[in-house]
Design a protein around this motif. Structure first.
Motif, PDB file in Angstrom:
ATOM      1  N   ASP A  47      56.875  38.166  28.979  1.00 13.19           N
ATOM      2  CA  ASP A  47      57.219  39.566  29.226  1.00 13.19           C
ATOM      3  C   ASP A  47      58.632  39.886  28.737  1.00 13.19           C
ATOM      4  O   ASP A  47      58.889  40.997  28.252  1.00 13.19           O
ATOM      5  CB  ASP A  47      57.100  39.878  30.717  1.00 13.19           C
ATOM      6  CG  ASP A  47      55.651  39.905  31.182  1.00 13.19           C
ATOM      7  OD1 ASP A  47      54.858  40.667  30.605  1.00 13.19           O
ATOM      8  OD2 ASP A  47      55.317  39.153  32.115  1.00 13.19           O
ATOM      9  N   PRO A 118      50.778  43.288  33.384  1.00  7.91           N
ATOM     10  CA  PRO A 118      49.922  43.184  34.565  1.00  7.91           C
ATOM     11  C   PRO A 118      48.448  43.010  34.233  1.00  7.91           C
ATOM     12  O   PRO A 118      47.672  42.549  35.070  1.00  7.91           O
ATOM     13  CB  PRO A 118      50.173  44.516  35.301  1.00  7.91           C
ATOM     14  CG  PRO A 118      50.674  45.455  34.257  1.00  7.91           C
ATOM     15  CD  PRO A 118      51.457  44.602  33.292  1.00  7.91           C
ATOM     16  N   ARG A 119      48.037  43.379  33.006  1.00  6.90           N
ATOM     17  CA  ARG A 119      46.644  43.203  32.612  1.00  6.90           C
ATOM     18  C   ARG A 119      46.419  41.891  31.871  1.00  6.90           C
ATOM     19  O   ARG A 119      45.321  41.622  31.367  1.00  6.90           O
ATOM     20  CB  ARG A 119      46.196  44.374  31.732  1.00  6.90           C
ATOM     21  CG  ARG A 119      46.128  45.700  32.455  1.00  6.90           C
ATOM     22  CD  ARG A 119      45.764  46.836  31.509  1.00  6.90           C
ATOM     23  NE  ARG A 119      44.472  46.632  30.884  1.00  6.90           N
ATOM     24  CZ  ARG A 119      43.296  46.908  31.458  1.00  6.90           C
ATOM     25  NH1 ARG A 119      43.282  47.379  32.695  1.00  6.90           N
ATOM     26  NH2 ARG A 119      42.161  46.706  30.820  1.00  6.90           N
ATOM     27  N   ASN A 123      47.517  34.996  35.645  1.00  4.25           N
ATOM     28  CA  ASN A 123      46.947  34.377  36.836  1.00  4.25           C
ATOM     29  C   ASN A 123      46.006  33.228  36.498  1.00  4.25           C
ATOM     30  O   ASN A 123      45.831  32.305  37.301  1.00  4.25           O
ATOM     31  CB  ASN A 123      46.214  35.417  37.686  1.00  4.25           C
ATOM     32  CG  ASN A 123      47.143  36.112  38.668  1.00  4.25           C
ATOM     33  OD1 ASN A 123      48.086  35.501  39.174  1.00  4.25           O
ATOM     34  ND2 ASN A 123      46.918  37.375  38.921  1.00  4.25           N
TER      35      ASN A 123
END
Length: 366
Positions: A47, A118-119, A123
């Motif tokens: 990021d 965030p997309r 994770n």
């Protein structure tokens, strides 16, 4: 003193030994690559590079991620590994680095771009390289030496954690759920973006094991003429935060019956079960749909081993994924193994369409 390479005096045996040591050491230390990637994700390095317009120096990255200035040599070592392994790129930038020399600017590659924002799939990195996923493999020798028994754990995951991968208690694991959601979202975009014809002539569809209905909702939004329903276990349906709207939620058990529809969708369901249980599920699917000439079919999204380009990275990824599935009592299958299951369940034909690497959409016809 110079390092001498006298190729005429190096025997083929010595060359083989050099390659053997390199291969062995590569495997011994290969766990460091996913740990380095996990570290980069948790620091927010992808990021940070993205936020700098796609290129950032080591000093930029440290400033944006909170790395202490005394740790810059360690950060440089981390980035060098991730660059060598292809997860980041590096270019010479016109930026002075203390002594006036040009500093390296690190860039995103197609792979590291997947974990940005965030997309992104960060994770999946956190879960796949985290203790919940890694710790069972420390118990693999004991698992392989243990005979199956009714009272014994049903999977390596259960042996380590005391519960199955699908136990409701896992619902509180945000990393696990976040990984599943991120992968599901990417698959939905890939299927609907390039292969929406799979759903175009349907009037109804039931997503079996569809959880909170993300795939069914996306299909309903893209194809308003398709009546979509989600069938899952009662506790899953009861916990659905936004049931209703364009998608109907039905509590049920796929081993007992499936609501009737033109098509039954099974997204990442069958790899969780052995062949006999897959046949049972598919027989209920066949009972729920009309004949092929009336539009009936089962739509399956799964990995088909060997269906993609067989370079080393793809082949190893498939085999690693298969071994991970054994950890949770799942099974990775090649095309002929899928065909056997479809035939045993009474289906007449199938069509495999790769959509995302080795992950495919399989249309199975009665």
């Amino acid at each position: 003193m110079a390092l001498v390479h006298d190729h005429e005096e190096v025997s083929s045996h010595e060359e083989d030994m050099v390659e053997a040591f390199a291969l062995l050491y590569h495997h011994v230390f290969s766990y460091i690559k996913p740990m380095a990637l996990k570290c980069a994700v948790e620091l927010g390095i992808p990021d940070a590079i993205h936020g700098r317009g796609g290129a950032a120096t080591l000093a930029d990255i440290a400033a944006d991620t909170g790395v202490h200035e005394a740790r810059l040599p360690d950060l440089r070592c981390l980035m060098k590994l991730l660059t060598t392994s292809g997860l980041f790129g590096a270019t010479a930038a016109a930026v002075a680095d203390g002594g006036g020399e040009a500093a390296a600017a690190y860039t995103l590659t197609a792979a590291s771009s997947l974990v940005v924002g965030p997309r992104g799939l960060s994770n999946i990195v956190r879960f796949g390289d985290g203790p919940v996923s890694l710790s069972p493999f420390f118990d693999m020798p004991a698992w392989l030496r243990t005979a199956p028994a009714p009272e014994a754990p049903k999977s390596l995951f259960e042996l380590t954690h005391g519960r199955s991968r699908w136990d409701p208690a896992n619902a509180d694991d945000e990393t696990m759920n976040g990984a599943a959601f991120a992968e599901s979202r990417l698959l939905i975009e890939a299927v609907l973006g390039g292969h929406g014809d799979v759903f175009r002539r349907l009037t109804s569809l039931v997503d079996v094991g569809g959880g909170h209905g993300s795939f069914a909702k996306a299909i309903a939004a893209a194809f308003p003429n398709v009546r979509c329903a989600v069938m899952d276990l009662p506790h899953v349906v009861a916990d659905t935060p936004d049931a209703g709207g364009d998608v109907q939620f039905v509590a049920g058990d796929m081993f007992e019956s499936i609501p009737p529809a033109d098509a039954v969708l099974l997204k990442y369901v069958l790899h969780c079960w052995d062949d006999n249980n897959c046949v049972k599920i598919l027989k209920h699917c066949k009972d729920a749909i009309p004949a092929r000439d009336a539009g009936g079919k089962v739509i399956i999204t799964e990995m088909v081993l060997g269906s993609g380009p067989r370079d080393t990275n793809v082949a190893e990824t498939e085999e690693m994924h298969s071994l991970f599935l054994t950890c949770i009592s799942g099974i990775g299958r090649e095309e002929h193994e899928w065909k056997n299951i479809f035939t045993d369940a009474g289906f007449s034909d199938y069509k495999i369409t790769p959509v995302m690497g080795p992950i495919s959409v399989i249309e199975v016809y009665p």
